[in-house]
Write an enzyme that holds these catalytic residues in place. Structure first.
Site, PDB file in Angstrom:
ATOM      1  N   ASP A  62       0.881  -1.166   0.000  1.00 10.42           N
ATOM      2  CA  ASP A  62       0.000   0.000   0.000  1.00 10.42           C
ATOM      3  C   ASP A  62       0.922   1.220   0.000  1.00 10.42           C
ATOM      4  OD1 ASP A  62      -2.146   1.719   0.064  1.00 10.42           O
ATOM      5  OD2 ASP A  62      -3.183   0.673   1.684  1.00 10.42           O
ATOM      6  N   TRP A  63       0.385   2.346  -0.425  1.00  6.06           N
ATOM      7  CA  TRP A  63       1.257   3.500  -0.674  1.00  6.06           C
ATOM      8  C   TRP A  63       1.939   3.957   0.628  1.00  6.06           C
ATOM      9  CZ3 TRP A  63      -0.222   1.167  -4.545  1.00  6.06           C
ATOM     10  CH2 TRP A  63       0.019   1.595  -5.856  1.00  6.06           C
TER      11      TRP A  63
END
Ligand code: NAG
Ligand code: NAG
Ligand code: NAG
Ligand code: NAG
Ligand code: NAG
Ligand code: NAG
Ligand code: NAG
Ligand code: NAG
Ligand code: NAG
Ligand code: NAG
Ligand code: NAG
Ligand code: NAG
Length: 764
Positions: free
Chosen positions: A282-283
Site C-alpha cells: 500500500d502507498w
C-alpha cells in the site's frame, strides 16, 4: 490413497437452531505476541496453471537478461502520471506499468465513469451484475492503458461498524464478499487488466493505521481460525479466480507490519494459497527494506521507499538473495505476460488535470449498467401501506441537501466530494453522495442528482415541486402527495466515523414528518446508518437505503421510487436499533501508547454473527430488503453430488497448491434447491439466501444466494451449490480445512432472520 467416505442425507426436518459460542473466558483467547517467521518466500512458477507457467517461462528468460540495477528498478515506484509507476526496461520490451485507483471508477481522470461503490454492488446480491461491473471497470482501465487496477476490496470486511472504508468492500460477510471478489476479478482480468485485490490483511480500521508521532500503527491480532474463516476467505475467491496481484496493508498484525509480515505473505498467501502474482505495498506502507523483501513484498509504491539503491546493496551484500530479487521481478513480469499486456495493450493515457491533453473517452455505454446496478442495489426497508411505488404524483415536496448536487465537489480535482474530509463535521456531505471519500473516490463525468431525476419525472406528469435543500425545518405544502427527505452519511479513508447518525438529518426527518403524513426518507450512506430516532414515526411511510449509487444516482432511484423496477437490494450489513448494540465492534480501537493492540477477541462473531450470538434484535438484519411483490418459498430438497468425497481432511496434493487453495475445497458436495414463486401483482427480483449452521461455528452463515427475476405467478427452481469449503472449518492443529462429520442445519430465507424453509445435511 485416502478412503472415500460416503456423504448421506438425512430426511428433511425442521431444525431448532443452536446458538454458537464466543469466547467467554479470557484465558481461552489466544495469546498475541509475534508473528511466526516463515522464510524463505516460495518462488513463483505459475503453479499448476499452464497459462501462468507459460508466462513464467517467458518472464524468466527476460529477467535473466536484466542487470541488477534494472531488476531493482522494476521493483520500485517512480514519478509519473499514474498513481503508481514501475520501472521500465525498454531494451527488453518491458514498459513502466501504470497502477491506478479506484475500486469504483478510475480516479482523477476525464471521460471515465463513476460506478456504484462496492458496498452498493454487494447489496445487489447478484453475481452477474458483479461480473459485469468488473468487466466494465476493466474495460475503462484498459482503455486508459492502465496496467494494474487497484481493485477489488475485501479488507476491510466490516468488522468495525464505524470504520471509514467499509463502503469500499462488498459487505460484512466473507461469502458475499468472496462472490464479489471472484466475479470482479474475472470481469476485470477478462479485459486484460491486472486486478490488485486489497488490503491483505486485517485492515479493519483507519484510526492509527499508520505509524506516526503517537507510535507504531495498530496491531490487528486475530486467531488463526478466524483469520481463515472470515478475513482470508474472500481473498481465497479472488485468488481462485486468478487475481494477478495483491496489495499488502498498512497496519501491523501480531506486531509485524502488513508488508513485512512473513506469516501473512510467505506463509498464508504464497504457500498455503499458492499465490503466483506479485505483492505491492500500500502507498508508503513499507517500513523496512531487507525485512520486507524477505517477507514476500515484491514491489514498493509510490517510490523507492527502503529499496532502490539500498536493495541493490542488500542483494550485493547477501542480506537479500539473488533468488528473491529474481522472484520479485519475475512475478511482476509474469503477470504482465499472463494478462497478454505485451500484445496490443493501449499506451498509458493518464494525464494531470492542469495540462491540456488528448481526450480518451472510455465510458462506452456503461451509464446503463451503472443505472441498472444503482437500482438493483437500492434497498427498501420500510413501506407502510404500499406508499411506494409512487403513482404519478402531481405534487412533491423535496427536502435535504442530499437531493441536490454539492456546490463545489471538485476542491480536490482527483476525487469527487472533496477527498479525505468534508466541510460538515465529517459525518455528512452537503450535496448528494454517490461515493465515499479518499483514494476510493471516483471522478464522475456528470452526476444525475435525485432532484434532477425527480423533476424530470414530475414534469412528464404535468406536476409541480416545492424544494428546500438547506433548512432543517422546511415549509411543508399540505397539498403535496408526498414529502421526500434526502439525508446522507459520509465516510472516508484515513479516519473512522464518530457516529452512525447526525443530528441535523434526524431533526430534518422529524420536522418534516411532524407536518407531512406521507414522509419518504432516502438515505445515501457509506456504510451503516442507524435510523431509530424516526423509523417508527407513523408519518414516515417509506424508507429507502440508496447507499452509494454512482453517477446515475437520481435515475436509478427514480426507477425504484416509481416502480419501473421492483426493489430487490438487500442490506450487506446489520442496522442496529442502537449504536451500542454493536458492542466492542462499534468503534475503532484507539489503543494506547506506542504499540497499540487491537485484539479481535470476538473471533468469528462480527456483524450478524454478533447479533445472533447475543440474541440482539437488530432494526434491519443482514440480507433484509422489501419488494413491491411477494414470493413464496417451497419444496426444499438436498442432493448429494455424484462422486462427492466427504473425507474429513483433504487428500494430499502431488502438485504445488493451485492458486486459491486445495482444488477439492471448490468441489460441490451438496446442492440445496427450492421452488420460488412470485405470488404478488408485479414482476420483480427476489434474493433467496441460504444459511448454514456449521457445527462449532456461528449459528448461521451465508453460504448461497441468487437474484432471480420472476413475472407475476411465475415459478422457478433455485439451486445453491455447497462446496467443501462452504461446509468446512479451519482446523488450527492440522492446519487444514476440515469437514466435520456431523449434522448441518440449513435454512433458506429472504434475509438472515426471515427463515422460510429448513432442512438438514448429515455428513458422515
Ligand atoms: C477460564 O479457564 C481457565 C483455564 O481453563 C480456568 O482455570 C478458569 O477457571 C476459567 N475461568 C472461568 C471464570 O470460567
Ligand atoms: C498471531 O498470533 C496468534 C497467536 O499466537 C496465532 O495463532 C496466529 O497464527 C498469528 N497470526 C499471524 C498472522 O501472525
Ligand atoms: C528505471 O525506471 C525509470 C522509469 O521507468 C526509467 O526512467 C529509468 O531509465 C530506469 N533506470 C534504469 C537504471 O533502468
Ligand atoms: C523508459 O526508459 C527509457 C530509458 O531506457 C526512458 O527514456 C523512458 O523515458 C522510460 N519510459 C518511462 C515511461 O518511464
Ligand atoms: C536507503 O535507506 C535509507 C534509510 O535507511 C533511506 O533514507 C534512503 O532514502 C534509502 N535510499 C533509497 C535509494 O531508497
Ligand atoms: C546490506 O545492505 C543493506 C542495505 O543497505 C543493509 O541494511 C544491511 O545492513 C547490509 N548488511 C550487511 C551484512 O552489511
Ligand atoms: C395504513 O392503512 C391503515 C388501514 O387502512 C390505516 O389505518 C392507516 O392510517 C394507514 N397508515 C398510513 C400511514 O397511511
Ligand atoms: C449546505 O450548504 C449551503 C450553502 O451552499 C448552506 O446554506 C447550508 O447551511 C449547508 N448545510 C449544512 C447543513 O451545513
Ligand atoms: C409544522 O406545523 C406546525 C403546526 O401545525 C406549525 O406550527 C409549524 O410552523 C409547521 N412547520 C413548518 C416548517 O411548516
Ligand atoms: C465510541 O466512541 C465514542 C466517542 O467517539 C464514545 O463516546 C463511546 O463511548 C465509544 N463507544 C464504545 C462502545 O467504545
Ligand atoms: C402526521 O402528519 C399529520 C399531517 O400533517 C399531522 O397532523 C400529525 O400530527 C402528524 N403525526 C405526528 C405523529 O407527528
Ligand atoms: C442506546 O443505548 C444506550 C446505552 O445502552 C442508552 O443509554 C440509550 O438510551 C439507548 N438509546 C436508545 C434510543 O434506546
Amino acid at each position: 490413497m485416502a478412503t472415500l467416505r460416503s456423504c448421506s442425507i438425512a430426511a428433511l426436518s425442521f431444525v431448532a437452531l443452536a446458538w454458537g459460542q464466543g469466547y467467554t473466558n479470557e484465558s481461552e483467547v489466544p495469546y498475541y505476541g509475534q508473528s511466526p517467521p516463515v522464510y524463505p518466500t516460495p518462488e513463483g512458477t505459475g503453479g499448476t496453471d499452464p497459462a501462468w507457467q507459460a508466462a513464467y517461462f517467458r518472464a524468466a528468460s527476460i529477467v535473466s537478461q536484466m542487470t541488477l540495477e534494472e531488476k531493482v528498478n522494476v521493483t520500485r515506484g517512480h514519478p509519473g502520471t499514474c498513481v503508481g509507476n514501475s520501472g521500465n526496461v525498454t531494451r527488453l520490451g518491458i514498459p513502466a506499468l501504470c497502477f491506478s485507483d479506484a475500486p469504483d471508477g478510475i480516479r482523477g481522470q476525464e471521460f471515465v465513469s463513476a460506478f456504484p461503490a462496492q458496498i452498493h454492488v454487494g447489496a445487489t446480491f447478484d453475481r452477474d451484475l458483479m461480473y459485469r461491473y468488473g468487466e466494465a471497470l476493466g474495460a475503462e482501465f484498459r482503455g486508459k492503458g492502465i496496467n494494474v487496477a487497484l481493485l477489488p476490496v475485501a479488507g476491510p470486511l466490516g468488522r468495525v461498524a464505524r470504520a471509514g472504508r467499509n463502503w469500499e468492500g462488498f459487505g460484512a460477510d466473507p461469502y458475499l464478499s468472496g462472490m464479489g471478489m471472484e466475479s470482479v476479478v474475472h470481469g476485470a482480468q477478462d479485459q486484460g487488466v491486472i486486478a490488485q485485490a486489497k488490503h491483505w490483511l486485517l485492515n479493519e480500521q483507519e484510526y492509527r493505521r499508520n505509524p506516526g508521532s503517537a507510535g507504531e500503527s495498530i496491531s490487528s491480532n486475530v486467531d488463526d481460525r478466524t483469520l481463515h474463516e472470515l478475513y482470508a476467505f474472500p481473498f481465497m475467491d479472488a485468488l481462485h479466480a486468478g487475481v494477478a496481484s495483491i496489495m499488502c496493508s498498512y497496519q501491523r498484525t501480531n506486531n509485524s507490519y502488513g508488508c513485512q509480515n512473513s506469516k501473512l505473505l510467505n506463509g498464508v498467501l504464497k504457500t498455503e494459497l499458492g499465490f503466483q502474482g506479485f505483492v505491492t505495498s500500500d502507498w508508503a506502507a513499507q517500513h523496512a527494506g531487507v525485512a520486507s523483501a524477505n517477507a514476500g513484498l515484491d514491489i514498493v509504491m509510490p517510490d523507492g521507499g527502503y529499496w532502490g539503491d539500498n536493495l541493490t546493496e542488500a542483494v550485493t551484500n547477501g542480506s537479500v538473495t539473488d533468488t528473491r530479487l529474481n522472484d520479485m521481478v519475475t512475478r511482476i513480469v509474469a503477470a504482465y505476460f499472463h494478462l497478454n499486456q505485451d500484445q496490443g495493450y493501449p499506451e498509458v493515457g493518464v494525464y494531470p488535470y492542469n495540462i491540456q491533453h488528448e481526450i480518451i473517452d472510455v465510458q462506452a455505454n456503461h451509464a446503463s449498467l451503472i443505472r441498472e446496478i444503482g437500482s438493483a442495489g437500492t434497498v427498501l426497508v420500510k413501506n407502510t401501506n404500499n406508499t411506494l411505488p409512487l403513482r404519478s404524483p402531481r405534487f412533491l415536496n423535496i427536502f435535504g441537501y442530499d437531493a441536490k448536487l454539492p456546490d463545489s465537489p471538485w476542491t480536490n480535482p482527483s476525487r469527487f466530494g472533496g477527498g479525505y474530509e468534508v466541510n460538515f463535521g465529517w459525518s455528512t456531505l452537503n450535496g448528494t453522495m454517490i461515493t465515499g471519500g479518499g483514494s476510493g473516490s471516483s471522478a464522475p463525468p456528470y452526476v444525475v442528482s435525485p432532484f434532477q431525476a425527480l423533476q424530470n419525472r414530475v414534469v412528464q406528469d404535468h406536476g409541480i415541486l416545492r424544494w428546500d435543500f438547506d433548512s432543517v425545518n422546511p415549509t411543508v405544502y399540505a397539498n403535496a402527495d408526498a414529502c421526500l427527505v434526502f439525508i446522507n452519511a459520509y465516510a472516508s479513508e484515513s479516519f473512522d466515523r464518530t457516529s452512525l447518525t447526525d443530528s441535523f438529518s434526524d431533526q430534518l426527518v422529524h420536522n418534516v414528518a411532524t407536518n407531512c403524513s406521507n414522509t419518504i426518507v432516502v438515505v445515501h450512506s457509506a456504510g451503516i446508518r442507524v435510523v431509530d430516532s424516526w423509523i417508527e414515526h407513523p408519518n414516515v411511510t417509506a424508507v429507502v437505503f440508496g447507499l452509494l449509487p454512482g453517477q446515475e444516482s437520481g435515475n436509478s432511484l427514480v426507477d425504484v421510487l416509481y416502480g419501473d423496477i421492483s426493489p430487490s437490494g438487500r442490506l450487506p450489513f446489520t442496522i442496529a436499533k442502537n449504536e451500542s448494540d454493536y458492542g466492542n465492534l462499534l468503534n475503532s480501537t484507539i489503543g494506547s501508547g506506542p504499540f497499540p493492540q487491537d485484539d479481535f477477541t470476538e473471533g468469528l462473531y462480527i456483524d450478524y454473527r454478533h447479533f445472533d450470538l447475543y440474541n440482539i434484535t437488530p432494526r434491519f438484519e443482514f440480507g433484509y430488503g422489501l419488494s413491491y411483490t411477494q414470493f413464496s418459498y417451497s419444496n426444499l430438497s438436498i442432493s448429494l453430488a455424484a462422486n462427492a468425497s466427504c473425507d474429513e481432511y483433504l487428500p494430499t496434493l502431488s502438485t504445488p497448491t493451485p492458486q486459491g487453495g486445495h482444488p477439492a475445497l471448490w468441489e460441490t458436495l451438496y446442492t440445496v434447491s427450492i421452488t420460488l414463486t412470485n405470488t404478488g401483482p408485479v414482476a420483480g427480483h427476489e434474493v433467496p439466501q441460504l444459511y448454514v449452521s456449521i457445527p462449532t461455528a456461528p449459528v448461521r452463515q451465508l453460504r448461497g444466494f441468487e437474484r432471480v427475476y420472476l413475472a407475476s405467478n411465475e415459478s422457478a427452481t433455485v439451486s445453491f451449490p455447497l462446496t467443501r469449503r462452504d461446509l468446512s472449518v479451519w482446523d488450527v492443529v492440522a492446519q487444514q480445512w476440515r469437514l466435520q462429520h456431523s449434522s448441518y442445519p440449513v435454512v433458506v430465507g429472504a434475509s438472515s432472520r426471515d427463515v422460510r424453509l429448513s432442512g438438514n445435511i448429515n455428513v458422515s
